[in-house]
Design a protein around this motif. Structure first.
Motif, short mmCIF file in Angstrom:
data_model
loop_
_atom_site.label_atom_id
_atom_site.label_comp_id
_atom_site.label_asym_id
_atom_site.label_seq_id
_atom_site.Cartn_x
_atom_site.Cartn_y
_atom_site.Cartn_z
N VAL A 165 29.20 46.95 24.91
CA VAL A 165 29.61 45.96 25.86
C VAL A 165 30.88 46.29 26.43
O VAL A 165 30.99 46.21 27.76
CB VAL A 165 29.53 44.78 25.01
N VAL A 166 31.77 47.01 25.42
CA VAL A 166 33.12 47.49 26.23
C VAL A 166 32.72 48.52 27.26
O VAL A 166 33.29 48.42 28.31
CB VAL A 166 34.05 48.00 24.92
N THR A 212 31.23 47.42 30.59
CA THR A 212 32.19 46.71 31.40
C THR A 212 33.48 47.67 31.95
O THR A 212 33.57 47.62 33.25
CB THR A 212 32.96 45.63 30.38
N VAL A 213 33.94 48.37 31.03
CA VAL A 213 34.82 49.30 31.53
C VAL A 213 34.23 50.33 32.60
O VAL A 213 35.04 50.70 33.82
CB VAL A 213 35.36 50.36 30.37
N ARG A 247 34.17 48.68 36.13
CA ARG A 247 35.69 48.38 36.51
C ARG A 247 36.10 49.82 37.02
O ARG A 247 36.98 49.81 38.00
CB ARG A 247 36.27 47.84 35.59
N PHE A 248 35.89 50.89 36.13
CA PHE A 248 36.38 52.29 36.60
C PHE A 248 35.80 53.00 37.66
O PHE A 248 36.62 53.89 38.41
CB PHE A 248 36.63 52.90 35.37
N PHE A 264 37.09 53.84 41.03
CA PHE A 264 38.24 54.54 41.11
C PHE A 264 38.25 56.16 40.82
O PHE A 264 38.79 56.93 41.02
CB PHE A 264 39.22 53.95 40.19
N VAL A 304 37.05 43.29 25.48
CA VAL A 304 35.97 43.13 26.82
C VAL A 304 36.65 42.32 28.23
O VAL A 304 36.62 43.08 29.10
CB VAL A 304 34.79 42.36 26.18
N PHE A 305 37.24 41.23 27.88
CA PHE A 305 37.78 40.62 28.77
C PHE A 305 36.77 40.40 30.03
O PHE A 305 37.47 40.65 31.17
CB PHE A 305 39.11 41.23 29.35
N PHE A 316 45.86 52.03 34.80
CA PHE A 316 44.58 52.10 33.97
C PHE A 316 44.43 50.56 33.41
O PHE A 316 43.46 50.20 33.41
CB PHE A 316 44.87 52.87 32.75
N ILE A 372 43.00 48.11 35.96
CA ILE A 372 41.61 48.18 36.43
C ILE A 372 40.93 47.58 34.92
O ILE A 372 39.92 47.09 35.16
CB ILE A 372 41.14 49.63 36.51
N PHE A 373 41.27 47.99 33.87
CA PHE A 373 40.67 47.73 32.51
C PHE A 373 40.75 45.89 32.40
O PHE A 373 39.61 45.45 31.96
CB PHE A 373 41.60 48.15 31.31
N MET A 388 40.25 43.93 34.98
CA MET A 388 40.18 43.24 36.35
C MET A 388 38.98 42.31 36.16
O MET A 388 37.87 42.53 36.78
CB MET A 388 39.95 44.37 37.47
N CYS A 389 39.14 41.10 35.57
CA CYS A 389 38.10 40.06 35.76
C CYS A 389 38.07 39.20 36.71
O CYS A 389 39.00 39.72 37.90
CB CYS A 389 38.41 39.25 34.54
#
Lengths: 108, 238
Positions: A13-14, A17-18, A21-22, A25, B55-56, B107, B110-111, B113-114
């Motif tokens: 899950v981490v 998600t990461v 987001r990345f 970029f 996770v956020f 970093f 971006i990590f 960014m909810c």
């Protein structure tokens, strides 16, 4: 599920998600020229994204049963009117939320 | 740290905090709800604490509870997460410029960014004398903190919380409506905003609330691509 399996599941899950987001970029890093099409998307997308987020945050309204989303509609209306009047983010959000809470707790 | 740098950071924190107050209310409430949900699903508060920290991303954390309760299937967990969070790809494209040149903070930005951090960092008018990088950093950090605190509290106290908060969750749609409105008042051409609302509603009607985000994203991409010439002209970008 064992603890190890739980850790692996959470790690997935981490990772997922990461990644989401990345990725932009990583594909378009600083030194590299971003293609004009992507630049255009960067400028044109936000309007559509915010529209989508409004719908996303109100997606659970059921229009088929009473009160047919009336509380949400009036809440949004309160937010919009307050915002056009005062243009104070906190006032609009707090005011709209209070209107909504009163409606769902006492009216509908 | 030099005195000047400390002042810059403190100033950015002070400027950022008011922008996060609606999130303070929303995330504490939603975080507590999430923590309670984990608690009654049989997990120690360590789980919501770690999940919210690592996770956020609210919606996927709720879904992850079911993943943890079901059969072990890591690939499915990965793909489901990618599907639910695909909208972040759009945020990244919109933030390519803004998150540039902020040093290592990039970093974390971006990590973390909810939906809410992205929305505020994209739309906030940062005063000219406030450092933009630190401003966005604190918006993200404060939001993250509210979420972690809420989730942990919910996980610890579980179902003891009984005050009448019914309807408080409306702070989230209210926030997005305000940000949408700000975008609307700022932009020259409303095509994209109208498309976002319209296509999402159509996708919601067709695919239902659990599956409409990816179809809306595809529809938005296709339409924006087809209308590129007109939108660039009317938006004053070409």
């Amino acid at each position: 599920m064992s603890i190890t399996q739980q850790i692996i599941t959470i790690a997935m899950v981490v990772l997922g998600t990461v990644l989401t987001r990345f990725l932009p970029f990583l594909i378009f890093p600083k030194g590299k020229e971003t293609p004009p099409y992507v630049k255009y998307l960067g400028l044109a997308l936000p309007g559509a994204i915010f529209g989508m987020l409004v719908v996303y945050s109100l997606k659970s309204i059921d229009l088929t049963i009473a009160p047919y989303g009336a509380a949400e509609f009036l809440g949004v209306l309160a937010v919009v009117l307050l915002h056009l009047w005062k243009r104070q983010m906190l006032v609009s959000i707090a005011g709209g939320t209070i209107v909504y809470m009163i409606l769902v707790q006492m009216v509908f | 740290m030099t005195k000047k740098k400390k002042e810059i950071i403190l100033k950015a924190l002070k400027a950022a905090f008011p922008h996060t107050v609606p999130i303070l209310a929303g995330f504490l409430f939603l975080g507590i709800t999430y923590g309670i949900y984990m608690n009654i699903s049989g997990f120690s508060f360590i789980y919501p604490l770690l999940m919210s920290l690592l996770v956020f991303a609210g919606s996927v954390e709720f879904v992850a509870v079911n993943m943890l309760l079901g059969a072990f299937n890591p690939l499915q967990a990965l793909f489901l997460t990618l599907m639910i969070n695909a909208r972040h790809l759009f945020y990244g494209i919109a933030m390519l410029d803004k998150y540039q040149n902020v040093g290592l903070k990039k970093f974390y930005l971006i990590f973390g960014m909810c939906d809410e951090s992205f929305s505020i960092n994209y739309s906030a008018h940062v005063p000219y004398d406030v450092d933009k990088g630190w401003f966005m950093f604190f918006v993200t950090l404060l939001n993250h903190l509210y979420w972690v605190i809420g989730a942990t509290l919910g996980g610890i106290f579980g179902s003891f919380i009984t005050f009448n908060t019914q309807g408080l969750e409306f702070v989230m749609p209210a926030l997005f409506v305000v940000i949408f409105l700000e975008q609307w008042l700022k932009e020259k051409d409303h095509t994209s905003s109208v498309l976002g609302i319209l296509l999402s509603i159509i996708a919601l009607a067709l695919f239902g609330e659990d599956n409409f985000i990816i179809p809306s994203m595809i529809a938005i991409l296709i339409t924006l691509t087809i209308l590129r010439k007109q939108i660039e002209k009317r938006g004053g970008w070409s």
